[in-house]
Design a protein around this motif. Structure first.
Motif, PDB file in Angstrom:
ATOM      1  N   GLN A 163      23.566 -20.094  28.562  1.00  0.00           N
ATOM      2  CA  GLN A 163      22.375 -19.886  27.907  1.00  0.00           C
ATOM      3  C   GLN A 163      23.558 -20.500  26.581  1.00  0.00           C
ATOM      4  OE1 GLN A 163      20.353 -17.947  29.148  1.00  0.00           O
ATOM      5  NE2 GLN A 163      19.267 -17.004  26.929  1.00  0.00           N
ATOM      6  N   SER A 165      13.877 -24.729  21.628  1.00  0.00           N
ATOM      7  CA  SER A 165      14.135 -22.926  22.175  1.00  0.00           C
ATOM      8  C   SER A 165      12.883 -22.535  23.143  1.00  0.00           C
ATOM      9  CB  SER A 165      14.512 -22.375  21.106  1.00  0.00           C
ATOM     10  OG  SER A 165      13.538 -21.639  20.107  1.00  0.00           O
ATOM     11  N   ARG A 211      12.336 -22.024  26.794  1.00  0.00           N
ATOM     12  CA  ARG A 211      12.607 -20.625  26.868  1.00  0.00           C
ATOM     13  C   ARG A 211      12.805 -19.295  27.207  1.00  0.00           C
ATOM     14  NH1 ARG A 211       7.386 -21.360  31.028  1.00  0.00           N
ATOM     15  NH2 ARG A 211       6.264 -22.265  30.358  1.00  0.00           N
ATOM     16  N   SER A 212      13.592 -18.619  27.989  1.00  0.00           N
ATOM     17  CA  SER A 212      14.215 -17.627  28.315  1.00  0.00           C
ATOM     18  C   SER A 212      15.823 -18.257  27.865  1.00  0.00           C
ATOM     19  CB  SER A 212      14.668 -16.698  29.605  1.00  0.00           C
ATOM     20  OG  SER A 212      14.306 -17.514  30.457  1.00  0.00           O
ATOM     21  N   ARG A 213      16.156 -19.021  28.302  1.00  0.00           N
ATOM     22  CA  ARG A 213      17.894 -20.048  28.857  1.00  0.00           C
ATOM     23  C   ARG A 213      18.003 -19.955  27.289  1.00  0.00           C
ATOM     24  NH1 ARG A 213      19.452 -25.803  29.413  1.00  0.00           N
ATOM     25  NH2 ARG A 213      21.835 -25.696  30.126  1.00  0.00           N
ATOM     26  N   THR A 229      17.558 -19.733  22.407  1.00  0.00           N
ATOM     27  CA  THR A 229      17.705 -19.680  21.199  1.00  0.00           C
ATOM     28  C   THR A 229      18.129 -20.257  20.343  1.00  0.00           C
ATOM     29  OG1 THR A 229      19.321 -18.007  20.915  1.00  0.00           O
ATOM     30  CG2 THR A 229      17.893 -16.859  22.320  1.00  0.00           C
ATOM     31  N   ASP A 232      24.950 -14.214  20.881  1.00  0.00           N
ATOM     32  CA  ASP A 232      24.972 -13.290  22.137  1.00  0.00           C
ATOM     33  C   ASP A 232      26.190 -14.038  22.123  1.00  0.00           C
ATOM     34  OD1 ASP A 232      25.322 -13.386  24.884  1.00  0.00           O
ATOM     35  OD2 ASP A 232      23.781 -13.781  25.403  1.00  0.00           O
ATOM     36  N   SER A 277      27.100 -17.499  24.730  1.00  0.00           N
ATOM     37  CA  SER A 277      26.179 -18.647  24.700  1.00  0.00           C
ATOM     38  C   SER A 277      27.040 -19.285  24.251  1.00  0.00           C
ATOM     39  CB  SER A 277      25.148 -18.183  23.607  1.00  0.00           C
ATOM     40  OG  SER A 277      23.988 -17.137  24.521  1.00  0.00           O
TER      41      SER A 277
END
Length: 223
Positions: free
Chosen positions: A85, A114, A118-120, A122, A160, A163
């Motif tokens: 991430q 970002s 996508r979801s990978r 932020t 997170d 990440s």
């Protein structure tokens, strides 16, 4: 097409002398002292750094440069460490948000990347300007960089820990901005993995022999 590289021992970054022990990645070479006609990269950086108060025509080229930076960074990041991430952290502007010349170009790049990943990934505004200063490319003192920014506590709380933090900026020159940002973030997140991603690395043909860096293949980068 650009080829991403990582800085090494041969690269001189006066304000980040330990950069070879970190991960600083760049895609292009910007030549200091030359105008926008010198190269395609010089033209792109010139457009990217146009003032927010410029004409509508100039701002169109600025938006196109933002889009291209984000596209190239997205393609690169999408090909590496797909299991990790990413937390994209834009380098703060040289002006506070209320200043008429506040420029959020790097924030726009981070947001676009970002969205592409996508979801990978932020993006968090972990750093914010607290004083106005002259941009380095216009003669501002690099000694002022660290004191001109601070940690955004609200953004830090959203981080997170799994990440990788990717500090994004446009041009890597002396390493002053990256070093200052790195120290601020590390002071609050001592165990975070932090790398730097730059659209271009500056070279001064009058004083240095530009390093070719280390080419990055899909199995070489490690972050």
């Amino acid at each position: 097409m650009c080829t991403w590289k990582i800085t090494g021992e041969d690269d001189r970054l006066d304000y980040c002398p330990d950069h070879a022990q970190k991960t600083l990645i760049y895609a292009r070479t910007y030549t200091i002292g030359e105008n926008y006609k010198h190269s395609g990269t010089n033209q792109l950086i010139f457009n990217l750094k146009r003032r927010t108060t410029a004409s509508q025509g100039a701002l169109y080229h600025k938006k196109e440069a933002i889009r291209q930076f984000a596209d190239e960074a997205s393609v690169f990041l999408s090909r590496h460490e797909k299991s990790r991430q990413l937390c994209l952290v834009p380098m703060p502007s040289s002006k506070i948000a209320s200043h008429p010349e506040y420029d959020d170009r790097i924030e726009q790049v981070a947001e676009r990347v970002s969205l592409r990943l996508r979801s990978r990934a932020t993006h968090l505004l972990m750093l914010e300007a607290i004083t106005n200063r002259q941009p380095s490319h216009l003669g501002g003192s690099r000694n002022e960089v660290g004191a001109s920014m601070k940690i955004n506590d609200a953004a830090i709380e959203k981080y997170d820990p799994s990440s990788v933090i990717v500090i994004i900026d446009d041009v890597l020159t002396s390493g002053a901005h990256f070093s200052a940002a790195f120290k601020h973030i590390r002071s609050r997140l001592p165990n975070a993995e932090i790398v730097g991603l730059f659209w271009a690395k500056a070279q001064d043909p009058n004083f240095t022999t530009p390093s070719e860096g280390t080419f990055l293949s899909e199995d070489l980068i490690d972050f």
